[in-house]
Design a protein around this motif. Structure first.
Motif, PDB file in Angstrom:
ATOM      1  N   UNK A 121       0.827  -1.201   0.000  1.00 35.95           N
ATOM      2  CA  UNK A 121       0.000   0.000   0.000  1.00 35.95           C
ATOM      3  C   UNK A 121       0.864   1.255   0.000  1.00 35.95           C
ATOM      4  N   UNK A 122       1.927   1.232   0.764  1.00 31.54           N
ATOM      5  CA  UNK A 122       2.853   2.371   0.813  1.00 31.54           C
ATOM      6  C   UNK A 122       3.486   2.614  -0.561  1.00 31.54           C
ATOM      7  N   UNK A 123       3.882   1.554  -1.246  1.00 32.45           N
ATOM      8  CA  UNK A 123       4.474   1.695  -2.581  1.00 32.45           C
ATOM      9  C   UNK A 123       3.453   2.258  -3.561  1.00 32.45           C
ATOM     10  N   UNK A 124       2.191   1.790  -3.466  1.00 36.74           N
ATOM     11  CA  UNK A 124       1.150   2.304  -4.356  1.00 36.74           C
ATOM     12  C   UNK A 124       0.897   3.787  -4.132  1.00 36.74           C
ATOM     13  N   UNK A 125       0.876   4.195  -2.883  1.00 38.73           N
ATOM     14  CA  UNK A 125       0.652   5.612  -2.569  1.00 38.73           C
ATOM     15  C   UNK A 125       1.793   6.456  -3.111  1.00 38.73           C
ATOM     16  N   UNK A 126       3.021   6.021  -2.945  1.00 40.15           N
ATOM     17  CA  UNK A 126       4.171   6.764  -3.460  1.00 40.15           C
ATOM     18  C   UNK A 126       4.127   6.853  -4.976  1.00 40.15           C
ATOM     19  N   UNK A 127       3.715   5.779  -5.627  1.00 37.69           N
ATOM     20  CA  UNK A 127       3.621   5.762  -7.087  1.00 37.69           C
ATOM     21  C   UNK A 127       2.545   6.727  -7.579  1.00 37.69           C
ATOM     22  N   UNK A 128       1.400   6.785  -6.895  1.00 41.17           N
ATOM     23  CA  UNK A 128       0.327   7.689  -7.293  1.00 41.17           C
ATOM     24  C   UNK A 128       0.681   9.150  -7.061  1.00 41.17           C
TER      25      UNK A 128
END
Length: 138
Positions: free
Chosen positions: A76-83
């Motif tokens: 989830x943290x990686x997805x947030x950073x990517x967005x």
């Protein structure tokens, strides 16, 4: 309902995203040169709903309901950073606008193809008629 204001190189644009009845709709409102906070506030409170009612031309993109699955916190943290790295205009809004443009392109291409076929048939008929006239000695 979500309003995103961004700069497109010439003017400031308000992108209104609305989800209703399992359909996603996007609208584009041009603010002009750098809108003041009061202008945006007035638009949201007084004019936005009228703008949406006047510009309901397309049905929108249907949204499929997905089952919510528990996500690993690191993922989830990686997805947030990517967005956060993506530009501010949402891809769904772009998709809705592009779908309307593609629809117009398809309509235009069908008429162009039909005109080309008619022209080919016309030229072919003229050639056939000329060759018949030559055989008859005219």
């Amino acid at each position: 309902m979500k309003l995103t204001i961004c700069y497109d190189g010439q003017f400031y644009i308000g992108l209104i995203e609305n989800i209703s009845e399992n359909k996603y709709k996007a609208y584009k409102y041009i603010f002009g040169n750098e809108p003041k906070d009061q202008e945006v506030f007035d638009f949201v409170n007084m004019n936005m709903l009228d703008f949406i009612k006047n510009n309901e031309k397309h049905d929108g993109i249907p949204i499929q309901q997905k089952k919510v699955k528990k996500i690993n916190p690191k993922r989830l943290q990686r997805k947030v950073a990517k967005e956060l790295k993506k530009p501010s205009i949402s891809s769904k809004a772009e998709e809705a606008i592009k779908a309307e443009i593609e629809l117009r392109k398809k309509e235009k291409s069908v008429t162009c193809k039909r005109l080309k076929e008619e022209r080919k048939n016309y030229i072919r008929n003229i050639k056939v008629q000329k060759s018949k006239n030559k055989h008859r000695g005219r």
